[in-house]
Design an enzyme around this catalytic site. Structure first.
Site, short mmCIF file in Angstrom:
data_model
loop_
_atom_site.label_atom_id
_atom_site.label_comp_id
_atom_site.label_asym_id
_atom_site.label_seq_id
_atom_site.Cartn_x
_atom_site.Cartn_y
_atom_site.Cartn_z
N CYS A 1 0.87 -1.19 0.00
CA CYS A 1 0.00 0.00 0.00
C CYS A 1 0.90 1.23 0.00
O CYS A 1 2.12 1.12 0.13
CB CYS A 1 -0.85 -0.01 1.26
SG CYS A 1 0.19 0.04 2.74
N SER B 1 2.09 -5.40 3.46
CA SER B 1 3.54 -5.33 3.70
C SER B 1 4.31 -6.41 2.95
O SER B 1 5.50 -6.59 3.18
CB SER B 1 3.80 -5.46 5.21
OG SER B 1 3.01 -6.51 5.76
N GLU C 1 0.41 -0.57 16.39
CA GLU C 1 -0.45 0.55 16.00
C GLU C 1 -1.39 0.93 17.15
O GLU C 1 -1.64 2.11 17.42
CB GLU C 1 -1.26 0.21 14.74
CG GLU C 1 -2.11 1.42 14.30
CD GLU C 1 -2.94 1.17 13.05
OE1 GLU C 1 -2.57 0.31 12.23
OE2 GLU C 1 -3.98 1.84 12.92
O1 0O3 Z 1 -0.60 -3.31 11.06
P1 0O3 Z 1 -0.09 -4.53 10.36
O2 0O3 Z 1 0.34 -5.58 11.36
O3 0O3 Z 1 -1.01 -5.02 9.34
O4 0O3 Z 1 1.25 -4.00 9.66
P2 0O3 Z 1 2.03 -4.41 8.36
O5 0O3 Z 1 1.87 -5.83 8.03
O6 0O3 Z 1 3.42 -3.90 8.55
O7 0O3 Z 1 1.34 -3.61 7.18
C1 0O3 Z 1 1.38 -2.21 7.11
C2 0O3 Z 1 0.23 -1.60 7.84
C3 0O3 Z 1 0.60 -0.52 8.78
C4 0O3 Z 1 1.78 0.03 8.83
C5 0O3 Z 1 -0.39 -0.01 9.74
O8 0O3 Z 1 -1.54 0.37 9.11
FE1 SF4 Z 2 -3.37 1.54 5.29
FE2 SF4 Z 2 -1.51 0.92 7.05
FE3 SF4 Z 2 -0.99 0.87 4.45
FE4 SF4 Z 2 -1.34 3.17 5.70
S1 SF4 Z 2 0.31 1.68 6.05
S2 SF4 Z 2 -2.21 2.64 3.72
S3 SF4 Z 2 -2.93 2.67 7.14
S4 SF4 Z 2 -2.39 -0.47 5.54
#
Ligand code: 0O3
Ligand code: SF4
Length: 316
Positions: free
Chosen positions: A17, A273, A131
């Site tokens: 993303c 990610s 988060e």
């Molecule tokens: O929050 P999440 O465990 O899904 O984190 P990831 O896998 O690093 O993905 C990015 C999402 C993020 C930074 C928080 O929205």
């Molecule tokens: Fe969404 Fe987290 Fe990606 Fe930002 S980092 S766009 S909040 S999934």
């Protein structure tokens, strides 16, 4: 031996993303600007392959600011940090760059605004997730109450039921969150909140795409890490949308081929990610074993991009 035929449904959108893309760029640009080592507080995004790649370039990953020396730059991960973290870095006169996704920062600002208006906050999120810790840490201890489930809503003890607001983690299951918000609104009719929740566009779109492929798939592989909240939600959403076997795999070597015996269709998606090389590695592993026809199922087109902080756009 002739290969069995297989239809491979590839969910779109999937993978990186805009917030993840920006966070990785921030570490790379910081290494270019200041040289190695650059410290990163927490995995920049929840993916071992990404973290190992940046470590090879000179990034040092730590869990706490205390582990960083005063005289090297430090980056805060995409998931966000409690307010005390940049405050401590500033006090030590460190160079720090905040890679918190702007969509997470937006939630931090919302929480602060509601609190400034005298409302107690409820956060819908997963306990212990960075988060959640970061968002709750925007306000003093006890100002943000955590609820994880509909059951939690029934027991949460608030200061004043008339003066409440809620925020959410950005990577939750859209469907589960609808139920939790409904329960909150039933118990506290005056509660203030975002229009729906704070789940971001990328989370929403990836869940919609996996829902679209799930009913056609004998199995689904979600490329992502076991500590990645949004990736784990994709496994649950895929299973709930009608696919009997949905699995999280970090890369092709994690695929349990015996469990896939006899499948005619496979669905592939990836958490926000998970890098494209790993998604391609998984796709190629299926192409190697099966006579594969790929069908892309696109339920949304994304064109979101976030700029890196100004300090990295300026010359050293
Ligand atoms: O929050 P999440 O465990 O899904 O984190 P990831 O896998 O690093 O993905 C990015 C999402 C993020 C930074 C928080 O929205
Ligand atoms: Fe969404 Fe987290 Fe990606 Fe930002 S980092 S766009 S909040 S999934």
């Amino acid at each position: 031996m002739t290969k069995q035929s297989l239809t491979l449904y590839l969910a779109a959108p999937r993978g990186f993303c805009a917030g993840v893309d920006r966070a990785i760029k921030i570490v790379e640009m910081a290494l270019e600007k200041w040289g190695a080592p650059v410290y990163v507080r927490h995995e920049i995004v929840h993916n071992k392959f990404v973290v190992d790649g940046l470590r090879d370039k000179g990034a040092v990953f730590v869990e706490e600011l205390l582990e960083c020396p005063d005289d090297r730059p430090v980056i805060f991960s995409a998931h966000g940090v409690p307010k005390a973290v940049p405050a401590a870095a500033a006090k030590r006169e460190m160079i720090y760059v905040d890679a918190t996704c702007p969509l997470v920062s937006k939630v931090h600002i919302e929480a602060q605004r509601h609190s400034d208006n005298g409302l107690q906050m409820i956060m819908i999120g997963h306990e212990g997730h960075p988060e959640t810790i970061g968002t709750m840490g925007q306000l003093p201890d006890g100002e943000v109450l955590l609820v994880e489930t509909v059951e939690d809503v029934a027991t949460v003890e608030v200061r004043d039921p008339e003066r409440l607001a809620f925020v959410t983690q950005t990577t939750l299951s859209v469907d589960d969150t609808i139920d939790i918000v409904k329960a909150l609104q039933e118990r506290f009719p005056g509660i203030v909140g975002p229009h729906k929740e704070d789940i971001c566009y990328a989370t929403t779109n990836r869940q919609e795409a996996v829902k679209a492929i799930a009913p056609k798939c004998d199995a689904i592989m979600v490329v992502g890490a076991p500590n990645s909240s949004n990736s784990k939600r994709l496994v649950e959403v895929g299973a709930r949308a009608g696919c009997d076997y949905a699995q999280l795999v970090q890369r092709a070597t994690d695929i349990d081929w015996r469990a896939l015996n006899g499948i005619k269709s496979i669905g592939i998606t990836a958490g926000a990610s998970a890098p494209e090389v790993l998604i391609n590695e998984v796709i190629d592993a299926f192409k190697d074993r099966y006579d594969t026809t790929v069908e892309i199922v696109e339920t949304a087109v994304e064109n979101v991009e976030f700029k890196v902080p100004r300090v990295l756009r300026e010359p050293a």
